[in-house]
Structures are given as structure tokens and as C-alpha cells.
Design a protein around this motif. Structure first.
Motif, mmCIF file in Angstrom:
data_model
loop_
_atom_site.group_PDB
_atom_site.id
_atom_site.type_symbol
_atom_site.label_atom_id
_atom_site.label_comp_id
_atom_site.label_asym_id
_atom_site.label_seq_id
_atom_site.Cartn_x
_atom_site.Cartn_y
_atom_site.Cartn_z
ATOM 1 N N SER A 35 -9.375 17.064 -3.924
ATOM 2 C CA SER A 35 -9.502 15.650 -4.286
ATOM 3 C C SER A 35 -9.796 15.543 -5.779
ATOM 4 O O SER A 35 -10.708 16.207 -6.275
ATOM 5 C CB SER A 35 -10.644 15.007 -3.494
ATOM 6 O OG SER A 35 -10.933 13.723 -3.986
ATOM 7 N N ASP A 76 -1.986 14.955 1.333
ATOM 8 C CA ASP A 76 -2.497 14.446 0.060
ATOM 9 C C ASP A 76 -3.539 13.376 0.344
ATOM 10 O O ASP A 76 -3.584 12.786 1.418
ATOM 11 C CB ASP A 76 -1.373 13.867 -0.787
ATOM 12 C CG ASP A 76 -1.684 13.896 -2.285
ATOM 13 O OD1 ASP A 76 -2.832 14.222 -2.664
ATOM 14 O OD2 ASP A 76 -0.775 13.605 -3.068
ATOM 15 N N TRP A 77 -4.387 13.148 -0.648
ATOM 16 C CA TRP A 77 -5.355 12.071 -0.613
ATOM 17 C C TRP A 77 -4.623 10.797 -1.016
ATOM 18 O O TRP A 77 -3.855 10.804 -1.971
ATOM 19 C CB TRP A 77 -6.492 12.338 -1.592
ATOM 20 C CG TRP A 77 -7.211 13.617 -1.336
ATOM 21 C CD1 TRP A 77 -6.932 14.823 -1.893
ATOM 22 C CD2 TRP A 77 -8.309 13.828 -0.465
ATOM 23 N NE1 TRP A 77 -7.797 15.776 -1.427
ATOM 24 C CE2 TRP A 77 -8.658 15.181 -0.538
ATOM 25 C CE3 TRP A 77 -9.038 12.988 0.374
ATOM 26 C CZ2 TRP A 77 -9.709 15.721 0.189
ATOM 27 C CZ3 TRP A 77 -10.081 13.528 1.099
ATOM 28 C CH2 TRP A 77 -10.414 14.877 1.002
ATOM 29 N N TYR A 78 -4.841 9.706 -0.294
ATOM 30 C CA TYR A 78 -4.207 8.438 -0.627
ATOM 31 C C TYR A 78 -5.219 7.319 -0.427
ATOM 32 O O TYR A 78 -5.610 7.032 0.710
ATOM 33 C CB TYR A 78 -2.970 8.209 0.237
ATOM 34 C CG TYR A 78 -2.244 6.924 -0.087
ATOM 35 C CD1 TYR A 78 -1.448 6.839 -1.226
ATOM 36 C CD2 TYR A 78 -2.392 5.805 0.707
ATOM 37 C CE1 TYR A 78 -0.789 5.665 -1.534
ATOM 38 C CE2 TYR A 78 -1.737 4.627 0.404
ATOM 39 C CZ TYR A 78 -0.945 4.561 -0.716
ATOM 40 O OH TYR A 78 -0.294 3.399 -1.044
ATOM 41 N N GLN A 79 -5.655 6.707 -1.529
ATOM 42 C CA GLN A 79 -6.682 5.666 -1.507
ATOM 43 C C GLN A 79 -7.869 6.152 -0.693
ATOM 44 O O GLN A 79 -8.491 7.132 -1.041
ATOM 45 C CB GLN A 79 -6.090 4.353 -1.021
ATOM 46 C CG GLN A 79 -5.014 3.824 -1.971
ATOM 47 C CD GLN A 79 -4.338 2.590 -1.445
ATOM 48 O OE1 GLN A 79 -4.599 2.111 -0.354
ATOM 49 N NE2 GLN A 79 -3.436 2.050 -2.247
ATOM 50 N N LEU A 83 -2.830 11.280 3.660
ATOM 51 C CA LEU A 83 -1.408 11.148 3.913
ATOM 52 C C LEU A 83 -0.898 12.495 4.409
ATOM 53 O O LEU A 83 -1.175 13.526 3.793
ATOM 54 C CB LEU A 83 -0.693 10.753 2.621
ATOM 55 C CG LEU A 83 0.750 10.315 2.709
ATOM 56 C CD1 LEU A 83 0.877 9.048 3.541
ATOM 57 C CD2 LEU A 83 1.301 10.084 1.316
ATOM 58 N N LEU A 95 -0.554 7.957 7.829
ATOM 59 C CA LEU A 95 -1.765 7.765 7.036
ATOM 60 C C LEU A 95 -2.953 7.714 7.994
ATOM 61 O O LEU A 95 -2.908 7.011 9.002
ATOM 62 C CB LEU A 95 -1.674 6.472 6.222
ATOM 63 C CG LEU A 95 -2.826 6.161 5.281
ATOM 64 C CD1 LEU A 95 -2.979 7.243 4.207
ATOM 65 C CD2 LEU A 95 -2.615 4.794 4.628
#
Length: 107
Positions: A35, A76-79, A83, A95
Motif C-alpha cells: 500500500s 491492487d489497492w483501490y480507494q 481490486l 472490488l
């Protein structure tokens, strides 16, 4: 294992236990993603789903997200979520909420 890049010494081993259980990646880990917002947080993805790790804690495993079938660089990190892209014919991209691990509805 997490290594110090300068000394190449291991600084942390991320494992849940020695027994086969639902909390480990029993077969393969295909990807890792740190992150940018929280440098101690790490995602790992494998055939059995996504794991969220916090390298600061005594018990580093924070959450297991089952459902995604990861076979490459696909997390992946998403908000405020995770994800994940899966190797399957439908619902390839999903998500998930970090706090609950539940799948979030498609927008």
C-alpha cells in the motif's frame, strides 16, 4: 519473507501457522502489492483468494478474501477497497471492502 534491501537480511516472515488451513496460500502466491498510503500493509493473491497483511502486528494476517482466483499480477489497492482480477469466464474484476472482506456491488 520480507527482506531488508540494504543488508538482504530477512526482517519478517508472514505466515499463519504450520498446519494447512484456509488462512494460508496453500498452493501458490502469484502477486504482492504494498500500500502506498499505509507502508506496512500488503496484499497477497493466489488461487485461493486475497490476503491482507499488516507487517507491524504480532499476528500479521488482517483479513482473507475468498472468491477471487488469482493467477498473475492481479491485486491492487483501490480507494478503500481491494481490486482483484480473477482467472475465470465471468466476473473477472471485483472490488472488495477492506474492513469486511465483502464484495462491493458493481457501479
Amino acid at each position: 519473507r520480507i527482506y531488508d534491501i540494504s543488508s538482504t537480511d530477512p526482517i519478517r516472515v508472514l505466515e499463519v501457522g504450520t498446519k494447512f488451513d484456509a488462512l494460508t496460500h496453500p498452493v501458490r502466491t502469484y502477486c504482492l502489492r504494498w500500500s502506498k498510503k499505509h507502508p506496512s500493509m500488503l496484499l497477497s493473491g493466489g488461487w485461493d483468494g486475497v490476503k491482507i497483511w499488516d507487517t507491524r502486528g504480532k499476528d500479521p494476517l488482517v483479513r482473507c478474501i475468498t472468491g477471487p482466483q488469482i493467477t498473475g499480477e492481479a491485486v491492487d489497492w483501490y480507494q478503500s477497497g481491494v481490486l482483484a482480477a480473477s482467472h475465470r469466464p465471468t466476473e473477472q474484476v471485483e472490488l472488495f471492502d477492506i474492513g469486511s472482506g465483502l464484495k462491493l456491488p458493481a457501479a
